[in-house]
Design a protein around this motif. Sequence first.
Motif, PDB file in Angstrom:
ATOM      1  N   PRO A 117      86.837  59.815 -10.216  1.00 58.45           N
ATOM      2  CA  PRO A 117      85.632  60.636 -10.044  1.00 58.45           C
ATOM      3  C   PRO A 117      85.093  61.211 -11.349  1.00 58.45           C
ATOM      4  N   LYS A 118      85.975  61.675 -12.212  1.00 61.86           N
ATOM      5  CA  LYS A 118      85.514  62.270 -13.465  1.00 61.86           C
ATOM      6  C   LYS A 118      84.797  61.235 -14.330  1.00 61.86           C
ATOM      7  N   ALA A 119      85.350  60.034 -14.414  1.00 60.20           N
ATOM      8  CA  ALA A 119      84.713  58.970 -15.195  1.00 60.20           C
ATOM      9  C   ALA A 119      83.387  58.560 -14.572  1.00 60.20           C
ATOM     10  N   ALA A 120      83.337  58.495 -13.235  1.00 59.18           N
ATOM     11  CA  ALA A 120      82.082  58.133 -12.567  1.00 59.18           C
ATOM     12  C   ALA A 120      81.013  59.176 -12.837  1.00 59.18           C
ATOM     13  N   ALA A 121      81.388  60.457 -12.774  1.00 53.89           N
ATOM     14  CA  ALA A 121      80.422  61.524 -13.034  1.00 53.89           C
ATOM     15  C   ALA A 121      79.933  61.475 -14.479  1.00 53.89           C
ATOM     16  N   ALA A 122      80.840  61.248 -15.410  1.00 59.24           N
ATOM     17  CA  ALA A 122      80.460  61.184 -16.819  1.00 59.24           C
ATOM     18  C   ALA A 122      79.532  60.000 -17.090  1.00 59.24           C
ATOM     19  N   ALA A 123      79.804  58.863 -16.456  1.00 58.89           N
ATOM     20  CA  ALA A 123      78.923  57.703 -16.616  1.00 58.89           C
ATOM     21  C   ALA A 123      77.562  57.994 -16.008  1.00 58.89           C
ATOM     22  N   GLY A 124      77.549  58.720 -14.891  1.00 59.55           N
ATOM     23  CA  GLY A 124      76.282  59.114 -14.295  1.00 59.55           C
ATOM     24  C   GLY A 124      75.475  59.994 -15.227  1.00 59.55           C
ATOM     25  N   ALA A 125      76.131  60.898 -15.932  1.00 62.48           N
ATOM     26  CA  ALA A 125      75.436  61.768 -16.880  1.00 62.48           C
ATOM     27  C   ALA A 125      74.756  60.948 -17.960  1.00 62.48           C
ATOM     28  N   LYS A 126      75.439  59.950 -18.478  1.00 64.68           N
ATOM     29  CA  LYS A 126      74.855  59.082 -19.512  1.00 64.68           C
ATOM     30  C   LYS A 126      73.673  58.287 -18.962  1.00 64.68           C
ATOM     31  N   ALA A 127      73.686  58.034 -17.659  1.00 62.50           N
ATOM     32  CA  ALA A 127      72.594  57.280 -17.028  1.00 62.50           C
ATOM     33  C   ALA A 127      71.453  58.185 -16.560  1.00 62.50           C
ATOM     34  N   GLY A 128      71.524  59.474 -16.876  1.00 67.36           N
ATOM     35  CA  GLY A 128      70.451  60.384 -16.513  1.00 67.36           C
ATOM     36  C   GLY A 128      70.493  60.850 -15.075  1.00 67.36           C
ATOM     37  N   ILE A 129      71.696  60.938 -14.508  1.00 66.12           N
ATOM     38  CA  ILE A 129      71.856  61.349 -13.111  1.00 66.12           C
ATOM     39  C   ILE A 129      72.541  62.706 -13.041  1.00 66.12           C
ATOM     40  N   ALA A 130      71.977  63.597 -12.242  1.00 69.74           N
ATOM     41  CA  ALA A 130      72.642  64.842 -11.856  1.00 69.74           C
ATOM     42  C   ALA A 130      72.871  64.776 -10.354  1.00 69.74           C
ATOM     43  N   ALA A 131      73.876  65.509  -9.864  1.00 72.65           N
ATOM     44  CA  ALA A 131      74.234  65.301  -8.461  1.00 72.65           C
ATOM     45  C   ALA A 131      74.896  66.514  -7.834  1.00 72.65           C
ATOM     46  N   LEU A 132      74.749  66.567  -6.508  1.00 68.00           N
ATOM     47  CA  LEU A 132      75.528  67.453  -5.658  1.00 68.00           C
ATOM     48  C   LEU A 132      76.525  66.557  -4.933  1.00 68.00           C
ATOM     49  N   SER A 133      77.794  66.680  -5.294  1.00 67.11           N
ATOM     50  CA  SER A 133      78.819  65.838  -4.702  1.00 67.11           C
ATOM     51  C   SER A 133      79.455  66.567  -3.531  1.00 67.11           C
ATOM     52  N   CYS A 134      79.264  66.040  -2.329  1.00 65.62           N
ATOM     53  CA  CYS A 134      79.818  66.649  -1.136  1.00 65.62           C
ATOM     54  C   CYS A 134      81.246  66.165  -0.908  1.00 65.62           C
ATOM     55  N   THR A 135      82.056  67.021  -0.286  1.00 65.09           N
ATOM     56  CA  THR A 135      83.424  66.654   0.054  1.00 65.09           C
ATOM     57  C   THR A 135      83.574  66.639   1.573  1.00 65.09           C
TER      58      THR A 135
END
Length: 267
Positions: A17-35
């Motif tokens: 998850p941490k790597a996916a979120a970091a890659a998303g940041a580089k791609a210009g994505i912000a998110a609300l991740s639900c659990t």
Amino acid sequence: MEKLYDMHCHVGFAPDPKAAAAAGAKAGIAALSCTVSPAEYERLSPDLAEVPNVDTALGAHPWWIDDGRVGGAELERFCALAPATRFIGEIGLDLAGPRDTDESRRAQIAALDRILSACDAAPAAAETAGKLISVHAVNAAAAVLDLLEEHGTTDRHTVIFHWFSGTSDDLTRALADGCYFSAGPRMLVSRRGREYARQIPLNRLLLETDMPSRAGEALPANVWRAELGNALSGIAQLKNIDRNLLAERLATTSAALLGTERAPRPR
């Protein structure tokens, strides 16, 4: 590169998850991740706290409540965590298919009743901004609205219906209650979903992917961004609005909802 906000996703399902979120940041994505459970929230929050583009929400998914994965002890833990947690989701009701039974209905409604009460248990200082709550409602929009109204949730907090699929009357009622709506490519596949996306005012509309769909499924940043882009393009076409302008409008709304100030809720 335009910034895109995914207001309902499940980064915790990704293998890393941490790597996916970091890659998303580089791609210009912000998110609300639900659990889907308090345990997932507690496992995920420390890692994603280090990645500023993703906020983590405390959840108790109705599927997990229905099958017992979120039982009494887990609900107690949710209620203990909720007062200090600003982002809540995914919560709600699912009364479709095998969950359309009296037993499941009773269990889910009782759980949601406790969850909404817990959302109001925060100290006054934490309530100044209100909570942001992402809601699942399948064959249950009216029942969810009944509980939200009974608790006064839409008066004190900001509610987002994820992938709204209720009736037209339910949509009218949710709009009157000040709710927001997150829409993704899968919602836009159906005629009803497209019509609702067309009807919902721009200042109540958000993007979502609901990805990944299951634990262990990858979340490549290019696919993540493409899904958001597809939803953005589809909504722009439905509303006959310039895509770039729409991206800017939705980003402004999303940033406000995720920020420290509560976004205004037009009635």
